[in-house]
Scaffold this motif. Structure first.
Motif, mmCIF file in Angstrom:
data_model
loop_
_atom_site.group_PDB
_atom_site.id
_atom_site.type_symbol
_atom_site.label_atom_id
_atom_site.label_comp_id
_atom_site.label_asym_id
_atom_site.label_seq_id
_atom_site.Cartn_x
_atom_site.Cartn_y
_atom_site.Cartn_z
ATOM 1 N N PRO A 1 49.284 36.006 32.042
ATOM 2 C CA PRO A 1 47.985 36.629 32.347
ATOM 3 C C PRO A 1 47.810 36.927 33.834
ATOM 4 O O PRO A 1 47.266 37.975 34.196
ATOM 5 C CB PRO A 1 46.977 35.576 31.866
ATOM 6 N N THR A 2 48.272 36.015 34.677
ATOM 7 C CA THR A 2 48.187 36.258 36.120
ATOM 8 C C THR A 2 49.029 37.461 36.507
ATOM 9 O O THR A 2 48.596 38.308 37.303
ATOM 10 C CB THR A 2 48.672 35.016 36.895
ATOM 11 N N VAL B 1 47.180 40.608 35.477
ATOM 12 C CA VAL B 1 46.073 40.929 36.388
ATOM 13 C C VAL B 1 46.608 41.507 37.689
ATOM 14 O O VAL B 1 46.089 42.504 38.215
ATOM 15 C CB VAL B 1 45.215 39.680 36.658
ATOM 16 N N ILE C 1 39.826 32.792 37.469
ATOM 17 C CA ILE C 1 40.151 33.934 36.623
ATOM 18 C C ILE C 1 38.941 34.842 36.450
ATOM 19 O O ILE C 1 39.075 36.073 36.381
ATOM 20 C CB ILE C 1 40.671 33.468 35.241
ATOM 21 N N ALA C 2 37.751 34.246 36.425
ATOM 22 C CA ALA C 2 36.538 35.059 36.323
ATOM 23 C C ALA C 2 36.337 35.896 37.575
ATOM 24 O O ALA C 2 35.948 37.071 37.502
ATOM 25 C CB ALA C 2 35.327 34.155 36.091
ATOM 26 N N ALA D 1 38.764 36.875 39.530
ATOM 27 C CA ALA D 1 39.814 37.897 39.518
ATOM 28 C C ALA D 1 39.435 39.074 38.633
ATOM 29 O O ALA D 1 39.572 40.243 39.024
ATOM 30 C CB ALA D 1 41.131 37.280 39.046
ATOM 31 N N LEU D 2 38.938 38.779 37.438
ATOM 32 C CA LEU D 2 38.536 39.860 36.538
ATOM 33 C C LEU D 2 37.340 40.619 37.097
ATOM 34 O O LEU D 2 37.242 41.844 36.936
ATOM 35 C CB LEU D 2 38.208 39.286 35.164
ATOM 36 N N VAL E 1 38.684 42.983 39.684
ATOM 37 C CA VAL E 1 39.315 44.141 39.037
ATOM 38 C C VAL E 1 38.251 45.125 38.562
ATOM 39 O O VAL E 1 38.390 46.348 38.722
ATOM 40 C CB VAL E 1 40.204 43.681 37.866
ATOM 41 N N ALA E 2 37.169 44.605 37.982
ATOM 42 C CA ALA E 2 36.085 45.476 37.520
ATOM 43 C C ALA E 2 35.465 46.245 38.678
ATOM 44 O O ALA E 2 35.162 47.448 38.560
ATOM 45 C CB ALA E 2 35.024 44.648 36.801
ATOM 46 N N ILE F 1 44.677 49.958 33.128
ATOM 47 C CA ILE F 1 44.656 48.495 33.100
ATOM 48 C C ILE F 1 45.002 47.981 31.703
ATOM 49 O O ILE F 1 45.806 47.057 31.540
ATOM 50 C CB ILE F 1 43.281 47.973 33.536
ATOM 51 N N GLY G 1 48.387 45.990 31.154
ATOM 52 C CA GLY G 1 48.232 44.604 30.743
ATOM 53 C C GLY G 1 48.936 44.325 29.431
ATOM 54 O O GLY G 1 49.624 43.305 29.283
#
Length: 358
Positions: A41-42, A45, A245-246, A248-249, A252-253, A327, A331
């Motif tokens: 997952p990392t 991302v 992770i939150a 990071a996401l 990205v958003a 993305i 991903g």
């Protein structure tokens, strides 16, 4: 820095694949540790961040543009072999879905941005960071310098690949068959763009992520630094209200929403002009080079050509949708590659026989 089809001869493009394919093969084997440690997952991302970074075209004087790549930060966190796969996947879908970079020239685009950039960047980072602690202020500085060196060496390589074409491939009259730019033109143009704006953007992106992780998620920094000390590591284990992770996401958003800023660039990146847009008089040509004209449209199946799907009637919406689609596809591709590598690794590992009770 994305080289379109037609600017490099087929022979040159073949050399790019000859160099890239063995590196990809080694990378698949070397990333097994990353996959086994459940960092896919990392990696996904970070590959998405690399893709988004390449959508932010920054205007440069003389009508050209440049962009960050994000390969060095992947190499710092998960190793250069993981960076090879992540950046290569991003570049593949940029070429196939968005028409950004060529399919024939994909090999050299990967050599430049997915091989030279991360390996050079992480080498400089390791040299400058030395044995300093993971939370040392020295590491973000080393990361910034490494990223700056990596992207500029990649740009230099692209400039050389462009610039040798007129000398190596020309007709009997001396007119170039592919790229009309000589080294005296390509090197200064790429250097101006990347020693100034693109290099700074790459350095800031890389240093910023390292500095953030030093405070929020030292464990991720440790993945590729297993023997480096971390002062007060016990304190770092305290529960946090916001998961990394939150963040990071969320980042990205935010990048997705901001990607239309790349539309502000006033021109096509150096060497990426359509053949009909070339200034023939400037390059002392009577017609578009025949090889360039022949191969420039080699791949014409891009669904979101130019990061748009509406014939430029809604470019901002097209850019954002392209970012979201990119993305999702990248991903998914990274997850599939990770699953494949894990499956192969499990089949190759010897099975342990159950111990018999006496």
């Amino acid at each position: 820095m994305h080289i379109p089809d037609g600017y490099l001869s087929p022979q040159t493009c073949a050399v790019g694949f000859v160099v890239a394919v063995p590196v990809w093969a080694v990378a698949v084997r070397r990333v097994q540790r990353v996959v086994k440690n459940r960092h896919v997952p990392t990696l996904a991302v970070l590959s998405a961040v690399s893709f988004l970074a390449m959508m932010f075209n920054v205007p440069i004087p003389d009508g050209t543009t440049a962009h960050a790549v994000g390969a060095t930060i992947i190499a710092i966190l998960l190793g250069p072999w993981a960076a090879v796969l992540a950046a290569s996947v991003a570049l593949a879908f940029q070429a196939l879905l968005f028409g950004d970079g060529g399919v024939l020239s994909y090999g050299f685009n990967c050599v430049n941005m997915a091989i030279i950039a991360p390996f050079a960047g992480v080498a400089v980072y390791r040299l400058l960071a030395g044995r300093s602690e993971l939370t040392s202020a020295r590491r973000p500085v080393a990361a910034a310098i490494g990223a700056y060196v990596g992207i500029n060496l990649a740009a230099l390589a692209a400039a050389i690949e462009f610039g040798v074409q007129p000398s190596l491939f020309h007709n009997s009259a001396g007119a170039p068959l592919y790229s009309p730019y000589h080294l005296s033109q390509t090197i200064p143009a790429m250097a101006l763009a990347h020693l100034t704006v693109a290099g700074a953007a790459e350095a800031i992106l890389t240093a910023g992520i390292v500095a953030y992780l030093q405070r929020a998620n030292v464990a991720l920094l440790r993945v590729n630094h297993p023997n480096v000390t971390v002062p007060g590591e016990a304190a770092d284990r305290r529960p946090r209200r916001v998961r990394p992770i939150a963040v990071a996401l969320g980042a990205v958003a935010v990048l997705v929403v901001l990607t239309p800023l790349g539309l502000l660039a006033p021109g096509g990146a150096f060497g990426e002009d359509a053949p009909e847009d070339l200034n023939l008089h400037k390059y002392h040509l009577n017609a578009v080079p025949s090889g360039l004209n022949k191969y420039n449209g080699f791949w014409n199946h891009a669904i979101f050509n130019g990061y748009d799907f509406s014939s430029d009637s809604h470019p901002t919406v097209g850019y954002i949708i392209s970012a979201v689609v990119g993305i999702a596809v990248i991903g998914a591709a990274i997850f599939l590659i990770g699953a494949g590598v894990r499956w192969v690794a499990n089949r190759r590992s010897p099975r342990q026989e159950p111990t018999k009770q006496p």
